[in-house]
Design an enzyme around this catalytic site. Structure first.
Site, PDB file in Angstrom:
ATOM      1  N   LYS A  13       1.319  78.324-150.903  1.00 19.15           N
ATOM      2  CA  LYS A  13       0.134  77.470-150.899  1.00 19.15           C
ATOM      3  C   LYS A  13      -1.014  78.228-150.261  1.00 19.15           C
ATOM      4  O   LYS A  13      -0.848  78.853-149.206  1.00 19.15           O
ATOM      5  CB  LYS A  13       0.377  76.183-150.117  1.00 19.15           C
ATOM      6  CG  LYS A  13       1.348  75.218-150.748  1.00 19.15           C
ATOM      7  CD  LYS A  13       1.441  73.962-149.892  1.00 19.15           C
ATOM      8  CE  LYS A  13       2.428  72.963-150.454  1.00 19.15           C
ATOM      9  NZ  LYS A  13       2.541  71.763-149.583  1.00 19.15           N
ATOM     10  N   GLY A  90      10.372  78.922-136.526  1.00 23.88           N
ATOM     11  CA  GLY A  90       9.761  79.085-137.834  1.00 23.88           C
ATOM     12  C   GLY A  90       8.250  78.925-137.767  1.00 23.88           C
ATOM     13  O   GLY A  90       7.743  77.990-137.131  1.00 23.88           O
ATOM     14  N   ASP A  92       6.203  77.968-139.988  1.00 22.09           N
ATOM     15  CA  ASP A  92       5.744  76.718-140.588  1.00 22.09           C
ATOM     16  C   ASP A  92       5.862  75.563-139.598  1.00 22.09           C
ATOM     17  O   ASP A  92       5.048  74.633-139.604  1.00 22.09           O
ATOM     18  CB  ASP A  92       6.521  76.417-141.866  1.00 22.09           C
ATOM     19  CG  ASP A  92       8.032  76.460-141.674  1.00 22.09           C
ATOM     20  OD1 ASP A  92       8.509  77.074-140.695  1.00 22.09           O
ATOM     21  OD2 ASP A  92       8.736  75.885-142.522  1.00 22.09           O
ATOM     22  N   ARG A  93       6.852  75.636-138.726  1.00 22.82           N
ATOM     23  CA  ARG A  93       7.043  74.573-137.734  1.00 22.82           C
ATOM     24  C   ARG A  93       5.922  74.571-136.701  1.00 22.82           C
ATOM     25  O   ARG A  93       5.361  73.516-136.377  1.00 22.82           O
ATOM     26  CB  ARG A  93       8.401  74.740-137.053  1.00 22.82           C
ATOM     27  CG  ARG A  93       9.596  74.565-137.990  1.00 22.82           C
ATOM     28  CD  ARG A  93      10.913  74.731-137.242  1.00 22.82           C
ATOM     29  NE  ARG A  93      11.039  73.711-136.202  1.00 22.82           N
ATOM     30  CZ  ARG A  93      11.904  73.782-135.201  1.00 22.82           C
ATOM     31  NH1 ARG A  93      12.710  74.838-135.093  1.00 22.82           N
ATOM     32  NH2 ARG A  93      11.976  72.820-134.310  1.00 22.82           N
TER      33      ARG A  93
END
Length: 239
Positions: A13, A90, A92-93
């Site tokens: 994305k 992570g 993204d976390r």
């Protein structure tokens, strides 16, 4: 313009921000398409977060930017990272946690990312990221039942499953979907019991699927990770 790249397990994305406002989002299903975009885009700043490919490779494609950042455990954050093993966290976390802080500063926040896995990220009112939880996501549960049994088929989720399944397929849909909804509701309740009032933010690829199935008061923000990455980018540009 700021460009943020969230390279996940299944796609990449790209969010384009004018300061803190998301003006465009593009989803790329292959590295080649992402490379073509970045090699020809000229922007001010870029940040890359990746859980599946080498972020330095992606950054090499971004030739026309004033400054570049890769989200790593050592990159300064607008929140205080209290995770015991930050090197294993992570990206993204932590981006989701920063996105929650951007939306609701000075408030307890629980960010729930409904993607390949369901991740729970808790941030206290002081801006301290404390951690959370990880469990299998919606499609992973269906795939696991198919993979680890001899007879259960691989099926897709449905929007309104029967509570009482009258076929194997319906029983699997009932068990996975209602079970996961009750898991999310139960975890939200546990955080409320421990911390009192808090904001619950739902994001991720399956956010829309769960948005109207949960009874708890939530804010559905599908692009929370992109907003969190942009807040990290702005924080580092202004340091």
């Amino acid at each position: 313009m700021n460009v943020v790249v969230d390279y996940g397990n299944t796609s990449a994305k790209v969010g384009i921000f004018k300061e803190r406002r998301l003006v465009d989002k593009i989803v790329f299903d292959s590295a080649e398409k992402l490379r073509g975009f970045l090699e020809n885009y000229s922007g001010d700043y870029i940040i890359v977060s990746s859980v599946s490919v080498d972020a330095t490779v992606v950054m090499d494609w971004a030739r026309h930017f004033k400054a570049k950042f890769i989200l790593t455990p050592s990159l300064p954050l607008p929140v205080v990272n209290r995770y015991a093993t930050p090197q294993t966290l992570g990206v993204d976390r932590i981006a989701a946690a920063c996105g929650a802080y951007e939306l609701f500063p000075n408030q307890h926040c629980l960010a729930i990312d409904a993607g390949t896995c369901i991740t729970y990220e808790f941030l206290d009112a002081g801006g301290n990221y404390l951690g959370g939880g990880i469990s299998p996501g919606l499609r992973m549960r269906f795939e696991a039942m198919h993979t680890f049994t001899a007879r259960l088929p691989l099926i897709q989720p449905v929007d309104q499953p029967a509570l009482i399944g009258t076929s194997t397929e319906q029983c699997m849909q009932s068990g996975v979907i209602y079970g996961l909804c009750d898991e999310i509701e139960g975890i939200i309740l546990r955080y409320h019991e421990k911390f009192g009032d808090l904001k619950v933010i739902l994001c991720g690829g399956d956010a829309r699927f769960f948005e109207n199935k949960l009874k708890a008061a939530i804010f559905a923000v599908p692009e929370l990770v992109l907003s969190g990455l942009n807040s990290i980018l702005i924080y580092n540009v202004n340091r």
